[in-house]
Design an enzyme around this catalytic site. Sequence first.
Site, PDB file in Angstrom:
ATOM      1  N   LYS A  57       0.779  -1.186   0.049  1.00 54.32           N
ATOM      2  CA  LYS A  57      -0.014  -0.037  -0.015  1.00 54.32           C
ATOM      3  C   LYS A  57       0.959   1.262  -0.179  1.00 54.32           C
ATOM      4  CE  LYS A  57      -3.680  -2.126   2.610  1.00 54.32           C
ATOM      5  NZ  LYS A  57      -4.523  -2.360   3.802  1.00 54.32           N
ATOM      6  N   ALA A  73      -0.479   0.637   6.228  1.00 57.36           N
ATOM      7  CA  ALA A  73      -0.719  -0.335   7.319  1.00 57.36           C
ATOM      8  C   ALA A  73      -1.819  -1.183   6.920  1.00 57.36           C
ATOM      9  CB  ALA A  73      -1.402   0.341   8.555  1.00 57.36           C
ATOM     10  N   ASP A  74      -1.606  -2.528   7.167  1.00 58.85           N
ATOM     11  CA  ASP A  74      -2.756  -3.558   7.245  1.00 58.85           C
ATOM     12  C   ASP A  74      -2.687  -4.286   8.487  1.00 58.85           C
ATOM     13  OD1 ASP A  74      -4.227  -5.035   4.863  1.00 58.85           O
ATOM     14  OD2 ASP A  74      -3.463  -6.446   5.963  1.00 58.85           O
ATOM     15  N   THR A  75      -4.181  -4.617   8.711  1.00 61.12           N
ATOM     16  CA  THR A  75      -4.519  -5.484   9.903  1.00 61.12           C
ATOM     17  C   THR A  75      -4.943  -6.654   9.501  1.00 61.12           C
ATOM     18  OG1 THR A  75      -4.617  -3.442  11.249  1.00 61.12           O
ATOM     19  CG2 THR A  75      -5.586  -5.229  12.305  1.00 61.12           C
ATOM     20  N   GLY A 110       0.573  -4.648  10.459  1.00 61.90           N
ATOM     21  CA  GLY A 110       2.015  -4.353   9.762  1.00 61.90           C
ATOM     22  C   GLY A 110       1.914  -2.898   9.375  1.00 61.90           C
TER      23      GLY A 110
END
Length: 194
Positions: A57, A73-75, A110
């Site tokens: 991203k 960010a990625d959850t 992350g």
Amino acid sequence: MKSRKCIPLILASASPQRRTLLKKAGFKFSVEKSGYRENLELRLSPMALAKYLSLGKAQTVAKRHTDGVVIGADTVVVRRGRVFGKPRGKADAKKMLAALSGKTHEIITGFSFVDAATGRYTTHAVVTKVRFKSLTSSQIDSYVATGEGQKAAGGYAYQKKGRALVLSVAGSEDNIIGLPIHELSKKLRLFLKK
């Protein structure tokens, strides 16, 4: 050359929760949706997956700029190695919540920084453990009917009514919402010094 203190910050996310968390922490930033297509089927560990997606991203948005630091960010929600993304409808959300009911799962976020001018990047991840209450099928149905968990990994939004599903938390609550602000702030300061 611009001083590192005035370098623009760009959040590569459409998430209102991430925007709110950054704003509350006092960051000045702009927001740009990445349009990056997430693939939860990659053969990576859940932590590596969250980091990989966050970097994808950030790099996608960084390519559109000549200056600035992009935050991606990625959850993901993980239970015994199984990754739960965003539900594909109400039936899927009910299955997710039933699988998490009465059990402990991990929230892994992350986050990555990319310097748009140079392409230099770093990526990190933070883990929070969440234990759910034992939920009845009517409690699950009632929660899913609110619709608030449809855009959240694991099918629940902790910052809203989803908090009532949770028995205990070990680690950062901000991480559950989508951005571990304390850790992110520390790592960003280090990134900007280099």
